[in-house]
Enzyme design. Structure first.
Site, PDB file in Angstrom:
ATOM      1  N   ARG A  15       0.832  -1.219   0.000  1.00  0.00           N
ATOM      2  CA  ARG A  15       0.000   0.000   0.000  1.00  0.00           C
ATOM      3  C   ARG A  15       0.866   1.269   0.000  1.00  0.00           C
ATOM      4  O   ARG A  15       0.981   1.962  -1.003  1.00  0.00           O
ATOM      5  CB  ARG A  15      -0.946  -0.032   1.222  1.00  0.00           C
ATOM      6  CG  ARG A  15      -2.098   0.954   1.162  1.00  0.00           C
ATOM      7  CD  ARG A  15      -1.749   2.384   1.453  1.00  0.00           C
ATOM      8  NE  ARG A  15      -1.080   2.569   2.746  1.00  0.00           N
ATOM      9  CZ  ARG A  15      -0.502   3.704   3.120  1.00  0.00           C
ATOM     10  NH1 ARG A  15      -0.506   4.746   2.323  1.00  0.00           N
ATOM     11  NH2 ARG A  15       0.099   3.796   4.292  1.00  0.00           N
ATOM     12  N   ASP A  16       1.529   1.548   1.111  1.00  0.00           N
ATOM     13  CA  ASP A  16       2.297   2.803   1.190  1.00  0.00           C
ATOM     14  C   ASP A  16       3.390   2.804   0.132  1.00  0.00           C
ATOM     15  O   ASP A  16       3.703   3.837  -0.466  1.00  0.00           O
ATOM     16  CB  ASP A  16       2.916   2.942   2.590  1.00  0.00           C
ATOM     17  CG  ASP A  16       3.223   4.383   2.978  1.00  0.00           C
ATOM     18  OD1 ASP A  16       3.137   5.261   2.105  1.00  0.00           O
ATOM     19  OD2 ASP A  16       3.569   4.627   4.145  1.00  0.00           O
ATOM     20  N   HIS A 207       5.985   4.651  12.512  1.00  0.00           N
ATOM     21  CA  HIS A 207       5.880   4.565  11.043  1.00  0.00           C
ATOM     22  C   HIS A 207       6.853   5.603  10.486  1.00  0.00           C
ATOM     23  O   HIS A 207       6.526   6.781  10.381  1.00  0.00           O
ATOM     24  CB  HIS A 207       4.427   4.871  10.654  1.00  0.00           C
ATOM     25  CG  HIS A 207       4.140   4.901   9.185  1.00  0.00           C
ATOM     26  ND1 HIS A 207       3.224   4.054   8.588  1.00  0.00           N
ATOM     27  CD2 HIS A 207       4.597   5.686   8.183  1.00  0.00           C
ATOM     28  CE1 HIS A 207       3.143   4.322   7.289  1.00  0.00           C
ATOM     29  NE2 HIS A 207       3.971   5.323   7.023  1.00  0.00           N
ATOM     30  N   HIS A 209       9.482   7.111   7.718  1.00  0.00           N
ATOM     31  CA  HIS A 209      10.035   7.182   6.364  1.00  0.00           C
ATOM     32  C   HIS A 209      11.507   7.568   6.484  1.00  0.00           C
ATOM     33  O   HIS A 209      11.940   8.157   7.472  1.00  0.00           O
ATOM     34  CB  HIS A 209       9.231   8.185   5.524  1.00  0.00           C
ATOM     35  CG  HIS A 209       7.877   7.659   5.123  1.00  0.00           C
ATOM     36  ND1 HIS A 209       7.587   7.230   3.856  1.00  0.00           N
ATOM     37  CD2 HIS A 209       6.745   7.461   5.852  1.00  0.00           C
ATOM     38  CE1 HIS A 209       6.334   6.807   3.793  1.00  0.00           C
ATOM     39  NE2 HIS A 209       5.787   6.938   5.002  1.00  0.00           N
ATOM     40  N   CYS A 240       4.538   9.170  -0.193  1.00  0.00           N
ATOM     41  CA  CYS A 240       3.137   9.583  -0.265  1.00  0.00           C
ATOM     42  C   CYS A 240       2.988  10.553  -1.424  1.00  0.00           C
ATOM     43  O   CYS A 240       3.768  11.493  -1.556  1.00  0.00           O
ATOM     44  CB  CYS A 240       2.715  10.238   1.051  1.00  0.00           C
ATOM     45  SG  CYS A 240       1.048  10.909   0.990  1.00  0.00           S
ATOM     46  N   ASN A 249       9.138   4.195   3.180  1.00  0.00           N
ATOM     47  CA  ASN A 249       9.282   3.812   4.590  1.00  0.00           C
ATOM     48  C   ASN A 249      10.649   3.190   4.782  1.00  0.00           C
ATOM     49  O   ASN A 249      11.272   2.718   3.838  1.00  0.00           O
ATOM     50  CB  ASN A 249       8.234   2.747   4.955  1.00  0.00           C
ATOM     51  CG  ASN A 249       6.837   3.272   4.864  1.00  0.00           C
ATOM     52  OD1 ASN A 249       6.289   3.386   3.785  1.00  0.00           O
ATOM     53  ND2 ASN A 249       6.270   3.610   5.992  1.00  0.00           N
TER      54      ASN A 249
HETATM   55  P1  HMG Z   1     -13.067  14.558  -2.063  1.00  0.00           P
HETATM   56  O1  HMG Z   1     -12.937  15.000  -3.479  1.00  0.00           O
HETATM   57  O2  HMG Z   1     -13.109  15.604  -1.005  1.00  0.00           O
HETATM   58  O3  HMG Z   1     -14.312  13.580  -1.893  1.00  0.00           O
HETATM   59  O4  HMG Z   1     -11.879  13.553  -1.748  1.00  0.00           O
HETATM   60  P2  HMG Z   1     -15.857  13.792  -2.141  1.00  0.00           P
HETATM   61  O5  HMG Z   1     -16.555  13.074  -1.055  1.00  0.00           O
HETATM   62  O6  HMG Z   1     -16.163  15.245  -2.369  1.00  0.00           O
HETATM   63  O7  HMG Z   1     -16.084  12.989  -3.503  1.00  0.00           O
HETATM   64  C1  HMG Z   1     -15.501  13.415  -4.749  1.00  0.00           C
HETATM   65  C2  HMG Z   1     -15.426  12.215  -5.694  1.00  0.00           C
HETATM   66  O8  HMG Z   1     -14.595  11.199  -5.122  1.00  0.00           O
HETATM   67  C3  HMG Z   1     -16.750  11.553  -5.942  1.00  0.00           C
HETATM   68  O9  HMG Z   1     -16.685  10.981  -7.258  1.00  0.00           O
HETATM   69  C4  HMG Z   1     -16.782  10.436  -4.959  1.00  0.00           C
HETATM   70  O10 HMG Z   1     -17.606   9.387  -5.328  1.00  0.00           O
HETATM   71  C5  HMG Z   1     -15.334   9.985  -4.966  1.00  0.00           C
HETATM   72  P3  HMG Z   1     -17.245  11.735  -8.541  1.00  0.00           P
HETATM   73  O11 HMG Z   1     -18.696  12.007  -8.227  1.00  0.00           O
HETATM   74  O12 HMG Z   1     -16.444  13.001  -8.720  1.00  0.00           O
HETATM   75  O13 HMG Z   1     -17.025  10.757  -9.661  1.00  0.00           O
HETATM   76  N1  HMG Z   1     -14.915   9.341  -3.709  1.00  0.00           N
HETATM   77  C6  HMG Z   1     -14.358   8.131  -3.629  1.00  0.00           C
HETATM   78  N2  HMG Z   1     -14.035   7.217  -4.562  1.00  0.00           N
HETATM   79  C7  HMG Z   1     -13.485   6.068  -4.146  1.00  0.00           C
HETATM   80  N3  HMG Z   1     -13.238   5.789  -2.839  1.00  0.00           N
HETATM   81  C8  HMG Z   1     -13.544   6.665  -1.891  1.00  0.00           C
HETATM   82  C9  HMG Z   1     -14.135   7.892  -2.271  1.00  0.00           C
HETATM   83  N4  HMG Z   1     -14.550   8.969  -1.583  1.00  0.00           N
HETATM   84  C10 HMG Z   1     -15.029   9.844  -2.469  1.00  0.00           C
HETATM   85  N5  HMG Z   1     -13.281   6.380  -0.612  1.00  0.00           N
HETATM   86  C11 HMG Z   1     -10.900  11.700  -0.596  1.00  0.00           C
HETATM   87  C12 HMG Z   1     -11.735  12.965  -0.467  1.00  0.00           C
HETATM   88  C13 HMG Z   1     -10.486  11.285   0.793  1.00  0.00           C
HETATM   89  C14 HMG Z   1     -11.745  10.619  -1.252  1.00  0.00           C
HETATM   90  C15 HMG Z   1      -9.678  12.033  -1.489  1.00  0.00           C
HETATM   91  O14 HMG Z   1      -9.030  13.143  -0.960  1.00  0.00           O
HETATM   92  C16 HMG Z   1      -8.698  10.890  -1.587  1.00  0.00           C
HETATM   93  O15 HMG Z   1      -8.995   9.834  -2.124  1.00  0.00           O
HETATM   94  N6  HMG Z   1      -7.465  11.094  -1.127  1.00  0.00           N
HETATM   95  C17 HMG Z   1      -6.413  10.072  -1.223  1.00  0.00           C
HETATM   96  C18 HMG Z   1      -5.578  10.146  -0.024  1.00  0.00           C
HETATM   97  C19 HMG Z   1      -4.533   9.035  -0.042  1.00  0.00           C
HETATM   98  O16 HMG Z   1      -4.806   7.888  -0.361  1.00  0.00           O
HETATM   99  N7  HMG Z   1      -3.303   9.402   0.362  1.00  0.00           N
HETATM  100  C20 HMG Z   1      -2.250   8.449   0.511  1.00  0.00           C
HETATM  101  C21 HMG Z   1      -2.444   7.581   1.735  1.00  0.00           C
HETATM  102  S1  HMG Z   1      -2.054   8.441   3.280  1.00  0.00           S
HETATM  103  C22 HMG Z   1      -0.377   8.096   3.490  1.00  0.00           C
HETATM  104  O17 HMG Z   1       0.256   7.560   2.623  1.00  0.00           O
HETATM  105  C23 HMG Z   1       0.232   8.426   4.817  1.00  0.00           C
HETATM  106  C24 HMG Z   1       0.446   7.190   5.707  1.00  0.00           C
HETATM  107  O18 HMG Z   1       1.303   6.243   5.092  1.00  0.00           O
HETATM  108  C25 HMG Z   1       1.085   7.608   7.034  1.00  0.00           C
HETATM  109  C26 HMG Z   1       2.259   8.520   6.806  1.00  0.00           C
HETATM  110  O19 HMG Z   1       3.286   8.109   6.319  1.00  0.00           O
HETATM  111  O20 HMG Z   1       2.054   9.698   7.104  1.00  0.00           O
HETATM  112  C27 HMG Z   1      -0.875   6.505   6.038  1.00  0.00           C
HETATM  113 MG    MG Z   2       3.525   6.437   5.061  1.00  0.00          MG
END
Ligand code: HMG
Ligand code: MG
Length: 302
Positions: A15-16, A207, A209, A240, A249
């Site tokens: 995933r990450d 966690h 990086h 990310c 990571n």
């Molecule tokens: P948004 O645009 O604010 O969402 O995004 P919305 O509710 O306004 O919906 C907009 C559109 O997105 C709609 O589709 C929804 O259906 C769709 P449209 O009508 O335009 O076709 N939608 C979704 N589709 C699939 N799955 C969903 C979903 N929700 C809404 N769950 C949202 C908000 C959170 C969805 C967006 O910002 C997003 O997907 N962000 C991705 C964030 C991400 O994955 N980041 C990487 C992971 S975090 C990380 O790596 C850090 C970590 O490792 C720890 C660290 O190291 O810090 C965990």
């Molecule tokens: Mg991470």
């Protein structure tokens, strides 16, 4: 100083790690990676995320990947779910644990999940409730607990604030993430300390990086506090998409080598893990990001 005698690693490479790849990685390769990781003895694997495919195209194959894994008993398969839409999609694939992910930094929260910290907690609350009601475990990832790509240094109080909010909505355990890998041991310890005011020692994981090459030092600093859960990524994959320039990571191989060298048990077969890392590195067409893997592969070749 009393170090833990065993450590549990959550492997986050699928995933990450892979979320950040530019070229599409076929689901079959992700599935094979998970199989190799579980064969190497990993007991927790973060497989995928149910986020917007427009935001993170690389995770759009979440159903295919989760559906394709031959699960083994005793292994926890976790997935990221930012909102109810994500949870409803995830639940079809029967994850053992879901992860809600928030940030200690307002700017990162906006860039990553398009809402404020307060709004994110409002979105997470029904997800947590639904998961617990369905018998699914709940973890909370806390990003930018040391530094933020947009706001710079993050004060420990802000981490404590987020940890308190996570606890308040029923999150069972949390990850203290140094998303951009800027942390050094004392700063990481400060972030862990404030988190430990809200969660027990068994429910806090590190966690880290490795952008600035500090992740192993930070791991040792956390071990010295009694932290025994860590996240890491085979071959040091990842980063990310919303933290430009941040590398992956800390490599799982490097952490396992460190721990085994200190007689800390992980249950992981380092040779098999190196093979899993070599597999995915070959598929991605680049050398492993793990120093330990490169050293061991060179030794084998010699
Ligand atoms: P948004 O645009 O604010 O969402 O995004 P919305 O509710 O306004 O919906 C907009 C559109 O997105 C709609 O589709 C929804 O259906 C769709 P449209 O009508 O335009 O076709 N939608 C979704 N589709 C699939 N799955 C969903 C979903 N929700 C809404 N769950 C949202 C908000 C959170 C969805 C967006 O910002 C997003 O997907 N962000 C991705 C964030 C991400 O994955 N980041 C990487 C992971 S975090 C990380 O790596 C850090 C970590 O490792 C720890 C660290 O190291 O810090 C965990
Ligand atoms: Mg991470």
């Amino acid at each position: 100083m009393k170090l833990p005698s065993r450590v549990k690693l959550v492997e986050v490479g699928p995933r990450d790690g892979l979320q950040n790849e530019k070229q599409p990685v076929p689901a079959a390769i992700k599935i094979e990676l998970v199989h190799r990781l579980q064969a190497a003895g990993l007991k927790e694997i973060e497989v995928t995320s149910y986020v917007s495919p427009k935001w993170v195209p690389q995770m759009a194959d979440n159903h295919e990947v989760m559906g394709g894994i031959q699960r083994q008993s005793g292994i926890r398969y976790s997935v990221l779910t930012p909102n109810l839409k994500g949870f409803e999609a995830a639940v079809l694939d029967k994850p053992d644990e879901i992860v809600v992910f928030g940030a200690a930094s307002e700017a990162f929260s906006q860039k990553n999940i398009n809402c404020s910290i307060a709004e994110s907690i409002e979105r997470f609350a029904p997800v947590v409730q639904a998961a617990l009601a369905a018998g699914i475990a709940v973890r909370g990832a806390m990003s930018c607990t040391v530094g933020c790509p947009y706001e710079g240094e993050i004060a420990p109080e802000r981490v404590g604030y987020l940890a308190g909010l996570m606890k308040g909505i029923g999150v069972q355990r949390v990850d203290v993430a140094d998303t951009i890998g800027v942390g050094t041991p004392r700063k990481v310890q400060a972030a862990l300390e404030v988190t430990l005011q809200h969660f027990g020692i068994d429910d806090v994981s590190g966690h880290f990086h490795d952008t600035y090459g500090q992740a192993l030092s930070n791991t040792l600093a956390a071990l010295e506090m009694g932290i025994w859960n860590f996240q890491s990524s085979v071959a040091g994959l990842g980063g990310c998409p919303y933290a430009k320039g941040a590398t992956g990571n800390v490599a799982t191989e490097d952490v396992v080598y460190l721990l085994h060298g200190m007689n800390i048990d992980t249950g992981i077969d380092l040779d098999a893990l190196v093979d899993a890392g070599a597999y995915i590195s070959e598929q991605l067409g680049r050398p492993s990001g793990s120093r330990v893997a490169r050293a061991l592969l060179a030794k084998r070749a010699g």
